[in-house]
Scaffold this motif. Sequence first.
Motif, PDB file in Angstrom:
ATOM      1  N   ASP A 170       8.335  -8.812   2.005  1.00 39.67           N
ATOM      2  CA  ASP A 170       7.481  -8.255   0.955  1.00 39.67           C
ATOM      3  C   ASP A 170       6.524  -7.191   1.439  1.00 39.67           C
ATOM      4  N   GLU A 171       6.434  -7.005   2.761  1.00 39.99           N
ATOM      5  CA  GLU A 171       5.364  -6.177   3.300  1.00 39.99           C
ATOM      6  C   GLU A 171       5.571  -4.698   2.935  1.00 39.99           C
ATOM      7  N   PHE A 172       4.532  -4.074   2.391  1.00 43.12           N
ATOM      8  CA  PHE A 172       4.668  -2.671   1.997  1.00 43.12           C
ATOM      9  C   PHE A 172       3.800  -1.724   2.827  1.00 43.12           C
ATOM     10  N   VAL A 173       2.496  -2.011   2.935  1.00 47.28           N
ATOM     11  CA  VAL A 173       1.549  -1.038   3.487  1.00 47.28           C
ATOM     12  C   VAL A 173       1.918  -0.613   4.911  1.00 47.28           C
ATOM     13  N   ILE A 174       2.166  -1.590   5.782  1.00 46.06           N
ATOM     14  CA  ILE A 174       2.451  -1.267   7.180  1.00 46.06           C
ATOM     15  C   ILE A 174       3.799  -0.544   7.286  1.00 46.06           C
ATOM     16  N   GLN A 184      14.683   6.137   6.325  1.00 52.02           N
ATOM     17  CA  GLN A 184      15.082   4.731   6.364  1.00 52.02           C
ATOM     18  C   GLN A 184      14.032   3.837   5.700  1.00 52.02           C
ATOM     19  N   PRO A 185      13.870   3.963   4.380  1.00 51.41           N
ATOM     20  CA  PRO A 185      12.839   3.159   3.703  1.00 51.41           C
ATOM     21  C   PRO A 185      13.257   1.696   3.580  1.00 51.41           C
ATOM     22  N   THR A 186      12.264   0.808   3.617  1.00 52.19           N
ATOM     23  CA  THR A 186      12.544  -0.601   3.323  1.00 52.19           C
ATOM     24  C   THR A 186      12.518  -0.778   1.804  1.00 52.19           C
ATOM     25  N   LEU A 187      12.952  -1.943   1.327  1.00 49.98           N
ATOM     26  CA  LEU A 187      13.028  -2.178  -0.121  1.00 49.98           C
ATOM     27  C   LEU A 187      11.682  -1.968  -0.834  1.00 49.98           C
ATOM     28  N   PRO A 188      10.558  -2.514  -0.311  1.00 49.18           N
ATOM     29  CA  PRO A 188       9.288  -2.263  -0.999  1.00 49.18           C
ATOM     30  C   PRO A 188       8.955  -0.770  -1.105  1.00 49.18           C
ATOM     31  N   ILE A 189       9.341   0.031  -0.123  1.00 47.94           N
ATOM     32  CA  ILE A 189       9.079   1.471  -0.206  1.00 47.94           C
ATOM     33  C   ILE A 189       9.937   2.094  -1.311  1.00 47.94           C
ATOM     34  N   VAL A 190      11.191   1.643  -1.444  1.00 53.82           N
ATOM     35  CA  VAL A 190      12.061   2.130  -2.519  1.00 53.82           C
ATOM     36  C   VAL A 190      11.458   1.758  -3.882  1.00 53.82           C
ATOM     37  N   PHE A 207       4.443  -7.661  -3.964  1.00 53.39           N
ATOM     38  CA  PHE A 207       3.165  -7.131  -4.415  1.00 53.39           C
ATOM     39  C   PHE A 207       3.340  -5.944  -5.370  1.00 53.39           C
ATOM     40  N   LEU A 208       4.331  -5.096  -5.108  1.00 58.57           N
ATOM     41  CA  LEU A 208       4.549  -3.932  -5.968  1.00 58.57           C
ATOM     42  C   LEU A 208       5.086  -4.345  -7.330  1.00 58.57           C
ATOM     43  N   ILE A 209       5.921  -5.392  -7.326  1.00 60.27           N
ATOM     44  CA  ILE A 209       6.455  -5.899  -8.586  1.00 60.27           C
ATOM     45  C   ILE A 209       5.326  -6.473  -9.439  1.00 60.27           C
ATOM     46  N   ARG A 210       4.408  -7.174  -8.763  1.00 59.39           N
ATOM     47  CA  ARG A 210       3.278  -7.762  -9.493  1.00 59.39           C
ATOM     48  C   ARG A 210       2.404  -6.663 -10.103  1.00 59.39           C
ATOM     49  N   THR A 211       2.254  -5.564  -9.367  1.00 65.85           N
ATOM     50  CA  THR A 211       1.469  -4.453  -9.886  1.00 65.85           C
ATOM     51  C   THR A 211       2.216  -3.764 -11.036  1.00 65.85           C
ATOM     52  N   TYR A 212       3.544  -3.633 -10.866  1.00 66.71           N
ATOM     53  CA  TYR A 212       4.368  -3.008 -11.888  1.00 66.71           C
ATOM     54  C   TYR A 212       4.288  -3.786 -13.208  1.00 66.71           C
ATOM     55  N   ALA A 213       4.201  -5.119 -13.099  1.00 65.23           N
ATOM     56  CA  ALA A 213       4.107  -5.945 -14.303  1.00 65.23           C
ATOM     57  C   ALA A 213       2.918  -5.503 -15.164  1.00 65.23           C
ATOM     58  N   TRP A 214       1.839  -5.100 -14.512  1.00 67.09           N
ATOM     59  CA  TRP A 214       0.654  -4.667 -15.266  1.00 67.09           C
ATOM     60  C   TRP A 214       0.829  -3.296 -15.894  1.00 67.09           C
ATOM     61  N   VAL A 235      -2.694   1.120  -3.302  1.00 71.09           N
ATOM     62  CA  VAL A 235      -1.549   1.166  -4.208  1.00 71.09           C
ATOM     63  C   VAL A 235      -1.991   0.951  -5.648  1.00 71.09           C
ATOM     64  N   ILE A 236      -2.840  -0.067  -5.870  1.00 71.06           N
ATOM     65  CA  ILE A 236      -3.257  -0.399  -7.228  1.00 71.06           C
ATOM     66  C   ILE A 236      -4.081   0.731  -7.870  1.00 71.06           C
ATOM     67  N   PRO A 237      -5.075   1.326  -7.150  1.00 76.80           N
ATOM     68  CA  PRO A 237      -5.785   2.453  -7.761  1.00 76.80           C
ATOM     69  C   PRO A 237      -4.837   3.594  -8.132  1.00 76.80           C
ATOM     70  N   GLU A 238      -3.784   3.773  -7.328  1.00 80.52           N
ATOM     71  CA  GLU A 238      -2.861   4.867  -7.616  1.00 80.52           C
ATOM     72  C   GLU A 238      -1.963   4.536  -8.808  1.00 80.52           C
ATOM     73  N   LEU A 239      -1.384   3.328  -8.819  1.00 81.52           N
ATOM     74  CA  LEU A 239      -0.413   3.000  -9.860  1.00 81.52           C
ATOM     75  C   LEU A 239      -1.074   2.604 -11.177  1.00 81.52           C
ATOM     76  N   LEU A 240      -2.175   1.848 -11.118  1.00 78.85           N
ATOM     77  CA  LEU A 240      -2.819   1.390 -12.351  1.00 78.85           C
ATOM     78  C   LEU A 240      -3.999   2.269 -12.746  1.00 78.85           C
ATOM     79  N   GLY A 241      -4.582   2.961 -11.762  1.00 76.05           N
ATOM     80  CA  GLY A 241      -5.699   3.852 -12.069  1.00 76.05           C
ATOM     81  C   GLY A 241      -5.226   5.280 -12.306  1.00 76.05           C
ATOM     82  N   GLY A 242      -3.930   5.508 -12.076  1.00 78.05           N
ATOM     83  CA  GLY A 242      -3.366   6.833 -12.311  1.00 78.05           C
ATOM     84  C   GLY A 242      -3.952   7.900 -11.400  1.00 78.05           C
TER      85      GLY A 242
END
Lengths: 261, 286
Positions: free
Chosen positions: A201-205, A214-220, B118-125, B226-233
Amino acid sequence: MRRKSTAGNGWLRLPFWLTYLFLYAPIAVLVVMSFNRNKSPYSWGGFSLDWYGRLAGNSDIRTGLVNTLIVAFGSTALSTILGTLLAIGLARHTRSKLLDALATLPAILPDLVLAIGLLVFYSAIKMTLGLHSVLIAHTVFGMAFVAAVVRARLGHVDTSLEEASRDLGATPFTTFTKVTLPTLAPGIVAGALLAFTLSLDEFVIAFFTAAPSQPTLPIVIYSMVRFGVTPEINALATLLLAVSFTVVIAAQRLTKLTEAL
Amino acid sequence: MTSPPVVRKAVARVVTLGPGFGFLTVFLLVPLALVLSYTVFRRGRFGGIVYQPTGENFTRLADPLYLDVVAGSVKIAALTTVLALLLGYPTAYMIARLPGRWRVIALVAVVLPFWTNFLIRTYAWIVLLNSQGPVNSALKALGLGPVELLYTDGAIVAGLLYAYLPLMILPLYSAIERLDPQLREASANLGARPARTFWSVTLPLSLPGVLTGCVFVFVPSLGNFVIPELLGGGRRIMVGNLIRDQFLKARDYPFGSVLALAVIAVLVLLLFAQAWASRRAGRDAS
């Protein structure tokens, strides 16, 4: 007395149920929408599995998934070995508080700080980025979590078994593989599962340390979400939810099972 | 095995501790030391570093432009933390008083969404708060909408709260669960009403858990980009966005390092406050 004090908690039910509503309503919406025939994700057009079919044909997601799995399996293997040794060493062979703190540092350090640290380091030694750079980065924090979980298990382990093994003439290596490792097994498995799910699930790092090619799934997922709402993501979300829920519940069962043994 | 015990001990120490700490030294301590050292050097013209000492990276922090970003981020992170506490405390309190089996289920249910991407959870919003989304449809049906919900500070707070609420509930739960029920009973037997017992017994003794939860929610909220960018536009720039931009866009590693150092300083300060409070609570309890 007791009945009286619980009766006084009636008003607590509201925030309690509100919390669960808040946690699950967004997930429920995604799951329902993923089976929606309509292209507009906001009105119901009947049941359909179209978006799942679309998803299967998306090559970006496939590549991302493969990359993520390579990183997750690699970093979990490395984290498990290093973290287990570290836990044993910290519990048995040192009393240094400093080393103790260092071993837990990656787990409490904000991910963004670890991400920029490694980015700066990789560019200072002029290392080309790729899946290996993400794998190393994920091992840094994965190891800390494995070490913490295994150490918690070590606290409950009876050292007399190891002493008996030594007294009966076993070499330190035999004692380690035949006595220490089997007793630690539930902790090691739980730690490995934790490291694996965290890496998946890790995205930021990964965002800072992966090569753009070569992006990971969270980056995609991130680049898809940035372009707005696409129903394919609902389908992907539902599948990922199913996977995470299964792993978490399996881990719960597994640790209970192995503890019973 | 004829080697003396002293040698054997030394070997065991090196074999167990060596690989892990070797790895952490190279991939954690050296990178952090590098970030720390960059704070006092000049940026190169095309990214990179010029090894000339300077203090200007720190003085730039005082620029009103950046002070605004910091103040805005602190406001949003603090609001998120307060809401998490208001929602999380009663929830943790209820969970701690559930019978055994239900308690495990309630706890797993708190953690479960946390294990999804985490991105999916943000996308839900994004889906929920969109102008045609379910929330706005409901508001429209009531004659109250549509209201612009997405790309507001409120959306950022909702997203952060959704991302970090479990991190508030878990430490609160473990603090409340550990409390000796006899203390509450004693308070009740001495004639205190439930509210009085809560304010003068339960809450002060669970304060370490409260502070741990607040640190766990506040610090990552501050650093989230990520959240300020995706939800705060992208309308609201938070400290996390600023740091990301210094490293990935402006390539100003020194100033980015100063900002990262500031986030670490906040974290360390809050952890010290938490440690101090739990020592005090420990003294009070005994």
